[in-house]
Design an enzyme around this catalytic site. Structure first.
Site, mmCIF file in Angstrom:
data_model
loop_
_atom_site.group_PDB
_atom_site.id
_atom_site.type_symbol
_atom_site.label_atom_id
_atom_site.label_comp_id
_atom_site.label_asym_id
_atom_site.label_seq_id
_atom_site.Cartn_x
_atom_site.Cartn_y
_atom_site.Cartn_z
ATOM 1 N N ASP A 88 0.795 -1.219 0.000
ATOM 2 C CA ASP A 88 0.000 0.000 0.000
ATOM 3 C C ASP A 88 0.828 1.271 0.000
ATOM 4 O O ASP A 88 0.349 2.332 -0.419
ATOM 5 C CB ASP A 88 -0.955 -0.004 1.187
ATOM 6 C CG ASP A 88 -2.131 -0.966 0.975
ATOM 7 O OD1 ASP A 88 -2.491 -1.195 -0.190
ATOM 8 O OD2 ASP A 88 -2.668 -1.480 1.971
ATOM 9 N N TYR A 106 -10.106 -0.817 1.409
ATOM 10 C CA TYR A 106 -9.901 -0.894 2.861
ATOM 11 C C TYR A 106 -9.639 0.468 3.472
ATOM 12 O O TYR A 106 -9.033 1.351 2.851
ATOM 13 C CB TYR A 106 -8.741 -1.832 3.195
ATOM 14 C CG TYR A 106 -9.211 -3.207 3.588
ATOM 15 C CD1 TYR A 106 -9.822 -3.427 4.818
ATOM 16 C CD2 TYR A 106 -9.077 -4.290 2.724
ATOM 17 C CE1 TYR A 106 -10.285 -4.681 5.188
ATOM 18 C CE2 TYR A 106 -9.539 -5.556 3.078
ATOM 19 C CZ TYR A 106 -10.140 -5.739 4.311
ATOM 20 O OH TYR A 106 -10.600 -6.980 4.676
#
Length: 753
Positions: free
Chosen positions: A376, A461
């Site tokens: 990420d 998310y």
């Protein structure tokens, strides 16, 4: 004297008497319980924490102007740059070397030069590459130096660069053109012409260094809901490594368990009745799977947290102070929250505490899902930390701070109110005791904690990053995962890789592993590592030699080298592991801070995997190494798109050097395995999905430092516990009338999208 004059004099006399009575009654009293009490001024900062501060919009703009006029090449704004262009990818603060900073903070040395780190993509030159420059001094730059080779041992190949927003736009246009070649199939499967389908990237992109070939998963897009739970079964593989967009190609198509060479072949198979089509009807927004729209009208209001006399913490520039704590805070656009110079009661405990990476690794029987390993940081953990919702993401009365960044643009952007700071009442005693023998008394202290929080939305998310500072001198670091699960189209033996959570939706199993850097300086820079654990010894009872007893004893060990201090994931680790000083406390023990990890991590990628070295930090739940300026981070944004030849390999940091009486860094991995289930719809809840670690004083003090807290409560059986003078808790009822004037609710989090 007429009657009117008499009445006027009488009123004046009564007013004078009333005023005198009020003065006499209030003389000697404490101020009103609602009077704002500013926090105590702790050690003055004098702007020292600004040495760590994120760049301001003005500084970011100055760096851009300098680069545009000093590099001698044409720079295109990254928001519209083609792969064959040169552009500024990002600009961030260049934190000075630790030795230089400490000379300034502790030794009266000169303030370090303020510099920026600029990342540029050079696509318009014979040898396309990624180059990093240090630019300074700010605010008016006059020099730049190329630090790429110094940092990485060579130039960064161009194919390792993260995918830009413009590149995604061009890929989406290619996919839409290809979808138009299968109109009858799309109408049959999805009641669509393709334009209303959402397209989700996967990563990494291929199988070997130099590849830039990505699977994209298509979902039913419904405005106002998360599309991540509505896959249509169609996935496409796009090759987009060429500098010229016109040469990009769609390489493969997947639908419902079958692979095709092109969308044309998919259409032909459909027309020839060689394809099993699962018809997915277009849902209404209010009933779509995963809708977060309220299903009931609002109820009565819940509890409200507020400070009756104003905040007891103070925020100045990039520094917050609270009851002995002092912390400098910031946000890296790639790796997210970072804290520096964490002090308690005037002593530095941690020099740097920063997030390094968040890994999400998936399993599926669809190509997109089975190949996904999201790093990420390469997408932008800090960049995508958007505005927080007052009263839900953080307490309504928290302090909200703007964060500025420059990524894929020549213009700085602001995520307003994207970091919050507040004092949190945990509704739990930090410590307490009720004495019912010998003498009768009660003593205790509420667990009030300073919290620094940000929330990053990484595609589906949402990660809630918490840094918490306790009155006991402990630091708590915690991350919760929420948001939408990612999913695959359910076909074949899909439930080998997750659970069915919708008509055609497989909630795919995955793991979340998070990595942190903790540069502890416990009573000075030079520390050692000590472990303690228990064992049993069988001994004869000294008072009854014919009997034996199993007696627990403490086994202490000093770890001498990095190899001894690298603890593999999911293997036993000493229960007590502490950074120790050479200086003792009052009782003769080394002043120490203990690292305590709370984690439920999944299994690390097998070492035989060709991409394992790119995430080799995940091998270890804890690794302690000697701090080196040339090892600032455990990974790199360039690892995502070339994990087969990673730019930074954390495992190489562990070369078995001595760690006795050295400047040490703890690298900590926390995480959990997530097997999605029905209750993950619409969103994964934070309950049970939080992991982290503590840094706890261990013989660092001579006693619990919270004994000095002004919030301590003590009363005996002989006292009137209901008297405000004897018990601070008895002072609370009047304070309940001090409800604050709440600011109106506003939200601008959609402005930068």
């Amino acid at each position: 004297m007429n009657m009117k004059t008499v009445l006027i004099l009488l009123v004046l006399a009564l007013a004078t008497i009333f005023a005198l009575v009020c003065v006499l009654l209030t003389r000697g009293r404490a101020p009103s319980t609602c009077q704002h009490q500013p926090p105590e001024q702790e050690d003055p900062d004098d702007g020292q924490s600004l040495v760590f501060a994120d760049l301001t919009p003005e500084e970011l703009a100055q760096v851009v102007r300098y680069l545009q006029g000093s590099l001698g090449v044409q720079l295109v704004d990254a928001s519209r740059a083609k792969p064959s262009d040169n552009c500024i990818a990002s600009v961030d603060v260049q934190v000075p070397a630790k030795a230089e900073v400490l000379r300034f903070l502790d030794g009266g040395g000169a303030r370090p030069r303020r510099e920026a780190l600029a990342v540029l993509y050079f696509g318009n030159q014979p040898d396309p590459n990624v180059t990093e420059y240090v630019v300074g001094p700010l605010p008016t730059p006059v020099y730049h130096r190329d630090v790429t080779v110094q940092k990485y041992g060579g130039k960064v190949p161009y194919h390792r660069r993260p995918v830009t927003g413009k590149e995604y736009v061009d890929i989406n246009a290619l996919i839409q053109r290809e979808l138009r070649k299968a109109p009858r199939f799309l109408a049959a499967c999805c009641e669509s012409d393709g334009t209303d389908l959402a397209i989700l990237t996967t990563a990494p992109r291929g199988f070997k260094s130099g590849d830039r070939v990505t699977w994209f998963v298509l979902f039913r897009g419904v405005a106002g809901t998360g599309y991540y739970l509505s896959p249509v079964g169609l996935e496409v593989l796009v090759e987009h490594g060429d500098l010229h967009v016109s040469r990009w190609r769609l390489r493969k198509v997947f639908y419902n368990g079958q692979y095709f060479a092109s969308t044309g072949d998919l259409e032909h198979a459909f027309e020839s009745n060689l394809l099993e089509v699962v018809r997915i009807e277009k849902p209404q927004a209010e009933v779509v799977l995963g809708s977060m729209r309220p299903r009931n009208p609002p109820g009565s209001l819940g509890p409200l947290q507020y400070e009756p006399q104003g905040p007891r913490y103070s925020v100045r520039n990039n520094r917050v102070t609270f009851q002995g704590w002092s912390i400098a805070f910031g946000m890296n656009p790639n790796t997210g929250p970072r804290l520096f110079d964490i002090r308690f009661r005037g002593e530095r405990i941690v020099y740097e505490l920063s997030l390094q990476e968040a890994l999400a690794l998936y399993g599926s029987n669809c190509p997109g899902g089975m190949s996904t390993r999201y790093f990420d940081g390469s997408f932008g953990i800090g960049r995508f930390a958007y505005e927080l919702v007052r009263g839900l993401d953080c307490p309504y009365t928290a302090t909200y701070v703007d964060r500025h960044y420059l990524v894929e643009s020549e213009t700085p952007k602001t995520n307003q109110n994207s970091l919050c700071i507040f004092e949190h009442d945990a509704a739990l005693p930090l410590r307490r005791h009720f004495s019912d023998s010998h003498s009768f008394y009660y003593g205790g202290l509420r667990k009030n904690t300073l919290v620094i929080r940000a929330v990053s939305t990484l595609i589906n998310y949402d990660y809630i990053w918490d840094f918490m500072f306790h009155g006991s001198g402990a630091v708590e670091v915690r991350v919760h995962a929420t948001g939408y699960i990612s999913s695959s189209f359910l076909h074949g033996r899909g439930t080998d890789y997750g659970n069915r959570v919708g008509p055609h939706t497989l909630g795919t199993m995955h793991l979340h592993h998070i990595h942190y850097k903790v540069d502890l300086d416990v009573d000075g820079q030079l520390n050692s590592l000590e472990t303690q654990d228990m064992e049993y010894e069988l001994v004869k009872d000294p008072w009854s030699m014919q009997h034996t007893i199993e007696r627990p004893y403490l086994r202490r060990e000093r770890l001498e080298r990095e190899g001894e201090a690298a603890f593999l994931l999911n293997t036993p680790m000493p229960r007590y592991l502490s950074f120790t000083s050479s200086k003792p406390n009052k009782w003769g023990h080394p002043r120490s801070y203990r690292v305590q990890i709370v984690s439920f991590a999944g299994e690390h990628l097998p070492p035989s995997s060709p991409m394992e070295r790119s995430i080799s930090w995940g091998r270890y739940q804890l690794a302690v190494t000697r701090r080196k300026e040339e090892e600032p981070t455990s990974t790199s944004v360039y690892n995502q798109n070339d994990p087969w030849t990673p730019t930074v390999v954390f495992a190489d940091f562990i070369d078995n050097e001595t760690i006795a009486n050295e400047d040490l860094v703890a690298w900590i991995t926390v995480g959990f395995l997530h097997v999605p289930h029905a209750e993950d719809v619409p969103n994964t809840v934070t309950v049970g999905n939080g992991v982290g670690f503590f840094l706890r004083p261990y013989n660092y003090f001579d006693e619990d430092p919270s004994v000095n807290s002004p919030d301590s409560v003590y009363f005996s059986g002989e006292q009137d516990a209901g008297a405000c003078g004897a018990n601070p808790l008895a002072c609370l009822p009047p304070a309940a009338a001090c409800a604050p004037r709440l600011p109106p609710f506003r939200y601008g989090g959609f402005l930068n999208l």
